[in-house]
Design a protein around this motif. Structure first.
Motif: not given
Length: 102
Positions: A57-59, A66-69, A73-75
């Motif tokens: 969930s935290f992840f 870093q890979g997506i600037g 991923p799911d803000p």
């Protein structure tokens, strides 16, 4: 021994001796171990499931990637750019989630 090895490789989903074939999964395993599991004593299977669920969930909802600037991923749907920055401790303080209070 050779029979077991052939049986295992026949069931594997990634090619044998291909270290980069499953890079995304390998990176996730490294992240969960370094940021979470290496800092905790896992008591039993139920505790491990709880810890992995919390880390997942935290992840996906709080940790910048870093890979997506440096995006998440799911803000959260509501994100404020003003207000006090607060910290929420997860897993007894092993992980920290920073957010803006409304």
């Amino acid at each position: 021994m050779a029979q077991k090895r052939r049986q295992f490789t026949a069931q594997a989903r990634t090619p044998f001796r291909a270290p980069r074939a499953n890079a995304v999964a390998e990176r996730w395993v490294r992240s969960v171990r370094e940021e979470c599991l290496d800092r905790l004593i896992i008591l039993n299977t139920a505790h491990l499931k709880y810890v992995l669920h919390e880390y997942e969930s935290f992840f996906n909802t709080a940790r910048p990637h870093q890979g997506i600037g440096q995006m998440i991923p799911d803000p959260a749907s509501e994100s404020s750019s003003s207000g006090m920055v607060k910290r929420r401790d997860l897993l007894g303080g092993v992980l920290h989630d920073y957010y803006r209070a409304a």
